[in-house]
Design a protein around this motif. Structure first.
Motif, mmCIF file in Angstrom:
data_model
loop_
_atom_site.group_PDB
_atom_site.id
_atom_site.type_symbol
_atom_site.label_atom_id
_atom_site.label_comp_id
_atom_site.label_asym_id
_atom_site.label_seq_id
_atom_site.Cartn_x
_atom_site.Cartn_y
_atom_site.Cartn_z
ATOM 1 N N THR A 1 43.959 35.605 47.096
ATOM 2 C CA THR A 1 44.713 36.845 46.560
ATOM 3 C C THR A 1 44.004 37.706 45.804
ATOM 4 O OG1 THR A 1 46.710 35.407 46.954
ATOM 5 C CG2 THR A 1 46.978 37.217 45.654
ATOM 6 N N PHE A 2 44.378 39.050 45.834
ATOM 7 C CA PHE A 2 43.889 40.146 44.950
ATOM 8 C C PHE A 2 44.855 41.262 44.814
ATOM 9 C CE2 PHE A 2 42.685 43.445 47.925
ATOM 10 C CZ PHE A 2 42.803 42.828 49.149
ATOM 11 N N THR A 3 44.822 42.178 43.953
ATOM 12 C CA THR A 3 45.753 42.923 43.504
ATOM 13 C C THR A 3 45.057 44.348 43.986
ATOM 14 O OG1 THR A 3 46.479 41.725 41.677
ATOM 15 C CG2 THR A 3 47.125 44.216 41.945
ATOM 16 N N VAL A 4 46.023 45.017 45.108
ATOM 17 C CA VAL A 4 45.688 46.521 45.300
ATOM 18 C C VAL A 4 45.568 47.150 44.132
ATOM 19 C CG1 VAL A 4 46.160 48.221 46.653
ATOM 20 C CG2 VAL A 4 46.816 46.043 47.499
ATOM 21 N N ALA B 1 28.855 44.135 58.510
ATOM 22 C CA ALA B 1 30.439 43.461 58.044
ATOM 23 C C ALA B 1 30.330 42.366 57.066
ATOM 24 C CB ALA B 1 30.856 43.366 59.208
ATOM 25 N N ARG B 2 29.158 41.267 57.596
ATOM 26 C CA ARG B 2 29.207 40.229 56.733
ATOM 27 C C ARG B 2 28.678 40.478 55.154
ATOM 28 N NH1 ARG B 2 24.654 36.888 59.104
ATOM 29 N NH2 ARG B 2 25.004 35.709 57.417
ATOM 30 N N ALA C 1 33.769 40.143 47.968
ATOM 31 C CA ALA C 1 34.456 39.175 47.420
ATOM 32 C C ALA C 1 33.728 38.871 46.025
ATOM 33 C CB ALA C 1 33.806 37.765 48.329
ATOM 34 N N GLU C 2 32.415 39.314 46.002
ATOM 35 C CA GLU C 2 31.770 39.009 44.634
ATOM 36 C C GLU C 2 32.187 40.145 43.445
ATOM 37 O OE1 GLU C 2 27.657 38.985 45.611
ATOM 38 O OE2 GLU C 2 27.564 37.025 46.397
ATOM 39 N N VAL D 1 32.536 48.099 47.930
ATOM 40 C CA VAL D 1 32.909 48.271 49.171
ATOM 41 C C VAL D 1 33.800 49.383 49.216
ATOM 42 C CG1 VAL D 1 34.275 47.585 51.299
ATOM 43 C CG2 VAL D 1 32.538 46.188 50.053
ATOM 44 N N VAL D 2 33.909 50.740 49.907
ATOM 45 C CA VAL D 2 34.679 51.762 49.725
ATOM 46 C C VAL D 2 35.654 51.973 51.064
ATOM 47 C CG1 VAL D 2 34.826 54.374 49.510
ATOM 48 C CG2 VAL D 2 33.004 53.060 48.113
#
Length: 337
Positions: free
Chosen positions: A39-42, A320-321, A328-329, A334-335
């Motif tokens: 889970t992450f916050t937008v 993509a990977r 994730a890190e 990533v834009v």
């Protein structure tokens, strides 16, 4: 990591493995989203804008998938039109039947590519089989053992032969091409240094390789910085050892090198060649240009790789990977744009 013969192996697996789709689902608080169990916050707390970006990414994935199948669609369009013309009754306009077959093929081919991508090679196999069976009908239609019930058997035999010739290495040692070159390009929102460390890599920064978890050795043999020795485990567990001879390098934008297969625990259709990785930085990210030349390649593999755009497809999957890993890190690399 930029692998020399490995993308040939991966492309063989692509035909039988189902592609993985990233699925995002909203949390009850509308400020969060769940990605693969995390889970992450937008950042802007606007769920609608977030979902718009996700739909945009899925749309780009679909566009990229169709783009990588552009040669298959063109070949299939030609075969379907020819089949429609060959099947047209006497006294009828063959162009109408050809265009009708072309329209029917277009819808079915796109459906297979999008919904059943692991069966996409059957598009050219089935169309070629039907066309060959129809063109050769004057030869076998008068055979005594063939009647209406056995025509389907003839079709099955033709498709079986074609699939074996197209997807199995029966004739690879007999039919080969020299200096077979393929080029591709892709775009990523990541910086050039991140892409270079992941796809090309340096022994001093081996931990940043895209396949670092499967890399057992990545070093300059005898301290010679113009050569790199690599030992890697393939997804199945087999080991592959390669030697890279760097011809030109401009960190982090260019690496041009020759590669040689030292030993492998599995069959590799290509054992030597030359690769060139070039990165072009833009305001929106990095353009990746890749060129690969195989000194000796089986004709079947060359045809399969060309029609499937295997090198471009493999590059898309690696980027993509890499984007997923960087997201994730850190999350900031990533834009969504």
């Amino acid at each position: 990591m930029l692998r020399s013969p490995h993308w040939f192996l991966h492309s063989q697996e692509i035909l039988t493995r189902r592609g993985r789709i990233l699925v995002l689902s909203p949390c009850s608080c509308r400020d969060c989203a769940t990605v693969s169990g995390e889970t992450f916050t937008v950042s802007d707390h606007r769920f609608q804008g977030f979902m718009k970006n996700i739909l945009l990414r899925l749309g780009r994935t679909l566009q990229r998938n169709l783009h990588r199948n552009r040669r298959r669609l063109l070949v299939g369009a030609f075969l379907s039109f020819a089949l429609g013309v060959a099947k047209s009754p006497e006294g009828q306009a063959p162009m109408i039947f050809g265009l009708s077959a072309l329209i029917l093929f277009g819808g079915m081919a796109i459906a297979v590519i999008v919904l059943l991508p692991w069966f996409r090679a059957m598009i050219e196999i089935v169309l070629t089989g039907f066309l060959l069976a129809d063109l050769s009908e004057p030869v076998w239609q008068d055979w005594a053992w063939i009647h209406d019930g056995n025509r389907s058997l003839v079709m099955c035999v033709v498709l079986l032969i074609l699939s074996q010739l197209y997807c199995s290495p029966l004739l690879d040692r007999m039919l080969k091409l020299r200096h077979c070159t393929s080029k591709t390009r892709a775009r990523t929102s990541l910086g050039a240094a991140t892409v270079f460390h992941a796809l090309a890599g340096t022994p001093a920064q081996a931990k940043h390789l895209l396949d670092a978890d499967r890399t057992e050795l990545f070093e300059h043999p005898d301290g010679d910085e113009s050569r790199i020795r690599l030992i890697e485990r393939l997804p199945g567990g087999a080991r592959v050892e390669e030697l890279y001879v760097i011809l030109e390098e401009k960190w982090p934008l260019l690496r041009d090198f020759e590669w040689y297969l030292v030993r492998s625990e599995v069959h590799v259709p290509v054992s030597a060649g030359r690769n060139r990785l070039e990165l072009v930085e833009t305001p929106r990210g990095t353009v990746v240009l890749q060129s690969s030349t195989a000194l000796l390649m089986p004709l079947r593999v060359a045809l399969l790789q060309w029609i499937d755009d295997a090198q471009g497809r493999d590059l898309d999957q690696k980027l993509a990977r890499l984007e997923k890993r960087e997201w994730a890190e850190g999350g900031s690399s990533v834009v969504f744009a």
